[in-house]
Design an enzyme around this catalytic site. Structure first.
Site, short mmCIF file in Angstrom:
data_model
loop_
_atom_site.label_atom_id
_atom_site.label_comp_id
_atom_site.label_asym_id
_atom_site.label_seq_id
_atom_site.Cartn_x
_atom_site.Cartn_y
_atom_site.Cartn_z
N THR A 155 17.49 7.07 71.15
CA THR A 155 18.57 6.57 70.29
C THR A 155 18.16 6.65 68.83
O THR A 155 18.89 6.23 67.94
CB THR A 155 18.89 5.10 70.64
OG1 THR A 155 17.67 4.36 70.60
CG2 THR A 155 19.49 4.99 72.01
N HIS A 191 10.30 2.02 68.59
CA HIS A 191 9.94 0.92 67.71
C HIS A 191 9.22 -0.15 68.52
O HIS A 191 9.04 0.01 69.74
CB HIS A 191 11.18 0.36 67.00
CG HIS A 191 12.30 0.00 67.92
ND1 HIS A 191 12.28 -1.15 68.69
CD2 HIS A 191 13.45 0.65 68.24
CE1 HIS A 191 13.40 -1.20 69.41
NE2 HIS A 191 14.13 -0.12 69.17
N HIS A 250 9.97 -1.31 72.02
CA HIS A 250 9.63 -0.50 73.19
C HIS A 250 8.21 -0.73 73.67
O HIS A 250 7.80 -0.19 74.70
CB HIS A 250 9.77 1.00 72.84
CG HIS A 250 11.16 1.43 72.54
ND1 HIS A 250 11.57 1.79 71.28
CD2 HIS A 250 12.25 1.53 73.34
CE1 HIS A 250 12.85 2.13 71.32
NE2 HIS A 250 13.29 1.97 72.55
N LYS A 292 25.37 -4.59 75.20
CA LYS A 292 25.76 -4.17 73.86
C LYS A 292 27.15 -4.74 73.58
O LYS A 292 28.01 -4.74 74.46
CB LYS A 292 25.81 -2.64 73.75
CG LYS A 292 24.49 -1.96 74.07
CD LYS A 292 23.60 -2.01 72.86
CE LYS A 292 22.23 -1.34 73.05
NZ LYS A 292 21.82 -0.99 74.37
N ARG A 319 29.16 2.51 71.54
CA ARG A 319 28.35 3.18 70.53
C ARG A 319 28.89 4.58 70.26
O ARG A 319 29.50 5.19 71.12
CB ARG A 319 26.91 3.26 71.01
CG ARG A 319 26.24 1.91 70.90
CD ARG A 319 24.78 2.02 71.02
NE ARG A 319 24.38 2.32 72.38
CZ ARG A 319 23.14 2.61 72.75
NH1 ARG A 319 22.21 2.65 71.84
NH2 ARG A 319 22.85 2.88 73.98
N GLN A 366 21.45 6.40 85.37
CA GLN A 366 20.10 5.84 85.45
C GLN A 366 19.71 5.59 86.91
O GLN A 366 18.56 5.79 87.29
CB GLN A 366 20.02 4.55 84.65
CG GLN A 366 18.61 3.97 84.66
CD GLN A 366 18.40 2.90 83.62
OE1 GLN A 366 18.99 2.93 82.54
NE2 GLN A 366 17.57 1.92 83.94
N ASP A 415 17.07 -6.50 80.15
CA ASP A 415 18.45 -6.04 80.05
C ASP A 415 18.72 -4.88 81.01
O ASP A 415 19.86 -4.47 81.19
CB ASP A 415 18.75 -5.61 78.60
CG ASP A 415 17.82 -4.52 78.11
OD1 ASP A 415 16.69 -4.41 78.62
OD2 ASP A 415 18.22 -3.77 77.20
N LYS A 461 15.72 -12.32 65.28
CA LYS A 461 15.45 -11.16 66.11
C LYS A 461 14.03 -10.64 65.91
O LYS A 461 13.57 -10.49 64.78
CB LYS A 461 16.45 -10.05 65.75
CG LYS A 461 16.64 -9.00 66.82
CD LYS A 461 17.85 -8.16 66.46
CE LYS A 461 17.79 -6.76 67.01
NZ LYS A 461 17.88 -6.62 68.44
N LYS A 467 12.24 -7.04 63.37
CA LYS A 467 12.91 -6.64 62.14
C LYS A 467 12.18 -7.24 60.95
O LYS A 467 11.69 -8.35 61.01
CB LYS A 467 14.35 -7.17 62.14
CG LYS A 467 15.21 -6.59 63.22
CD LYS A 467 15.70 -5.21 62.87
CE LYS A 467 16.60 -4.69 64.00
NZ LYS A 467 16.91 -3.29 63.87
N THR A 468 12.15 -6.49 59.90
CA THR A 468 11.64 -7.04 58.66
C THR A 468 12.72 -6.82 57.63
O THR A 468 13.77 -6.24 57.92
CB THR A 468 10.38 -6.32 58.16
OG1 THR A 468 10.75 -4.98 57.83
CG2 THR A 468 9.31 -6.32 59.23
#
Length: 435
Positions: A45, A50, A53, A87, A91, A181, A202, A237, A240-241
Site C-alpha cells: 500500500t 512501516h 508492520h 477501514k 480506498r 486472501q 485486524d 495512534k 506516527k510522529t
RNA sequence: GCAGGGGUUCCCGAGUGGCCAAAGGGAUCAGACUGUAAAUCUGACGCGAAAGCUUCGGAGGUUCGAAUCCUCCCCCCUGCACCA
C-alpha cells in the site's frame, strides 16, 4: 534436522504477542511437535513498510528462530484490490504498475529480516499475483467463491462498520478481498504445506476465511494466530510522529529519526514495546524494568529499546550514526564539535540544508526554516520565536532578527565560517551549511 | 432514472444572511514542570513578519453583505425503480 524450540508458544504468550488463535492448546502442541510452515502477508500500500508492520515481521523471525519455516507473502494481487478490514472508507485503487513497483520494494525489505539460508527452515518470499494473476473470473467464482457464504461474510466484524455505517459502504471489489486472501492460504497450503497464518488482529476474519477454504478445497487442517494491534497508553495512534509515519526505509525515515522515535516512548509503554519489538529475553526485560523502578530519574528502557530496534532495522552502522547525532545534540556539547564532527553529523543523516550566503537576506528566518521542513508554517516558528525557542548555534533569535535572514545566519555566529545548528523547540535540530 | 439525506478548516463535528477564518472535541506544535517521559497548566493551530490575502464539493447568481438563499454541475449515502 532442525531443532524445535517448544517454548516458542509460551514465550509469545508471555510477551503479549498472541491476540487470538484457532485451536487453542492444539496449536501450541502442534508447534511444539515439529517444524511447521507459516506465513504472513504484507500488502503493497506504499513503497515501504512501516513500524506497524514490525510486529508480524518480527514474529516470522521468532518462528524461524524456533525452527519453523516462514513464508513472507507480498500481496501483489491483494494490493490491487484493497483490504476493507476495519477501514472506515473505501480506498482508492492504485495502478497496477505502481503496485508492482511497491511489491518489489517490499519484497526486498521483507527479505532482510528472515534467513533464506538456514537449511530446512529457510524462508521464502512469494507474491500472490503469481497464482491469482492468471486465474480467470469463472474459475475463481466456481472454485473459490462457491465456498463462501455471503451471509457469513457480512457478519464479519471487519466489514460490519462499512455495511452498517451511514454514509459509508463497501464495493464488491473490497468485499471480495477476503476471498483472495483466503485463497492465498489455501494455495500456500497446497504448495508448501503451510499450515499456519499469522497477522495483525485486524486480519482475524481473513485468516479464519482461509482456514475454512483450505479445509473445503483440500481437506487441510490449518491454524491461525493473530498478533495484537500495537496501542499506546495515551490512546494516540502508534507509529506516527509530527512528520508522519515512521518508515523502515532509511531514505524515508532516517536511522536518526527512527532512533529518536523509539527513544521518545512513554514509560507506560516501553516495557511492552521491549517485549514486542526486541529479541531480548523476558528475563532481561524484567531486569531492566526492575532496575528502572529502583532508579531515580530517567529510565534505561527507552535507550535499550531504541538501540535494539534501530540495530535490527538499520544495522550496526545505522545505529552508530543515530547515536553519534543524538550524543552530539542532546548531551550539551554542541560548542565542542570540531569541523570534522559537524561534517560527520551531516553524513550521519542529521537533517541538513545548504544555503547560499548571498541569498540569505531574501527571506526571513521563518521562511528558511519552513523551506527546510523544520516547521509546517511560519506561524509555528513565530510562536517559538516569541518563547525564545529558536536557537542558532546556541543564540536565541528574536522577532526583530527574524525578518533579516542574513542577520540570523551572520558570519560571527557561524562555526567554521559555514555551519549553523538551528534548534527549534526542545527536540528539532537542523544543520544549515552556508556557502 | 426517481425520491430522500449528505459533502465545512488534518480528523470528528457545530454553524442555515452580518457579531465567521468559522463553536466544541481530537490530533499536532511551542512554553512551564521534567527524564528528549507521562499527567497537568499556558499559548498557537488557513497563509503571511506585517499590512493583508485566500477558504466552507465546483461554477455562476441574488444581496450593501453568503458557509448560510437561488441555478446548474460533480461526488457520496439510503430507499425505490429500471434490468431479469
Amino acid at each position: 534436522m532442525t531443532t524445535i524450540d517448544s517454548a516458542l508458544f509460551d514465550d509469545l504468550q508471555a510477551r503479549g504477542l498472541i491476540a487470538q488463535t484457532t485451536g487453542g492448546d492444539v496449536l501450541a502442541e502442534y508447534l511444539a511437535e515439529g517444524s511447521r510452515t507459516l506465513y504472513s502477508g504484507f500488502d503493497p500500500t506504499a513503497d515501504s513498510l512501516h513500524i506497524g508492520h514490525l510486529v508480524p515481521l518480527l514474529a516470522l523471525k521468532r518462528f524461524q528462530l524456533a525452527g519453523h519455516k516462514p513464508v513472507a507473502l507480498v500481496g501483489g494481487a491483494t494490493g490491487l484490490v484493497g483490504d476493507p478490514s476495519f477501514k472506515a472508507a473505501e480506498r482508492k485503487l492504485n495502478t497496477p504498475d505502481i503496485v508492482a513497483g511497491w511489491t518489489n520494494k517490499l519484497k526486498a525489505q521483507v527479505s532482510r529480516f528472515i534467513d533464506f539460508d538456514c537449511g530446512e527452515n529457510s524462508a521464502e518470499v512469494v507474491n500472490n499475483l503469481d497464482w491469482v494473476g492468471q486465474m480467470n473470473v469463472l474459475d475463481f467464482l466456481r472454485d473459490v467463491g462457491k465456498h463462501f457464504s455471503v451471509n457469513n461474510m457480512i457478519n464479519k466484524e471487519s466489514v460490519k462498520q462499512r455495511i452498517d455505517r451511514e454514509g459509508a459502504g463497501i464495493s464488491f471489489t473490497e468485499f471480495t478481498y477476503m476471498l483472495l486472501q483466503s485463497y492465498d492460504f489455501a494455495e500456500l497450503y497446497k504448495r508448501y504445506n503451510c499450515t499456519l497464518q499469522i497477522g495483525g488482529s485486524d486480519q482475524w476474519g481473513n485468516i479464519t476465511g482461509g482456514i475454512d477454504l483450505a479445509r473445503r478445497m483440500y481437506s487441510g487442517e490449518t491454524y491461525g494466530l493473530t498478533l495484537p494491534l500495537v496501542t499506546k497508553s495515551d490512546g494516540t495512534k502508534f507509529g506516527k510522529t509530527e512528520s508522519g509515519t515512521v518508515w523502515l526505509d532509511p531514505a524515508k525515515t532516517s536511522p536518526y529519526a527512527f532512533y529518536q522515535f523509539w527513544l521518545g516512548t512513554a514509560d507506560a509503554d516501553v516495557y511492552k514495546f521491549l517485549r514486542y519489538f526486541t529479541f531480548l529475553s523476558l528475563s532481561d526485560i524484567a531486569a531492566i524494568e526492575e532496575r528502572d523502578r529502583n532508579t531515580e530519574g530517567r529510565p534505561e528502557a527507552q535507550s535499550v529499546l531504541a538501540k535494539e530496534v534501530t540495530r535490527l532495522i538499520h544495522g550496526e552502522e545505522g545505529l552508530r550514526a543515530a547515536e553519534r547525532i543524538t550524543e552530539a545534540l542532546f548531551s550539551g556539547g554542541l560548542e565542542q564539535l570540531s569541523e570534522p564532527d559537524l561534517e560527520q553529523l551531516q553524513l550521519d543523516g542529521l537533517p541538513s540544508s545548504t544555503l547560499v550566503r548571498a541569498q540569505l537576506a531574501d527571506k526571513p528566518l521563518t521562511q528558511w526554516l519552513v523551506d527546510a521542513e523544520m516547521a509546517a508554517s511560519g506561524k509555528q516558528v513565530k510562536d517559538a520565536l516569541g518563547r525564545g525557542a529558536v536557537l542558532i548555534n546556541g543564540d536565541a533569535i528574536t522577532f526583530d532578527e527574524n525578518l533579516d535572514g542574513a542577520a540570523c545566519f551572520n558570519e560571527s555566529r557561524a562555526r567554521f565560517q559555514r555551519f549553523y545548528i538551528v534548534k527549534l523547540g526542545k527536540k528539532k535540530y537542523h544543520l544549515f551549511v552556508v556557502e
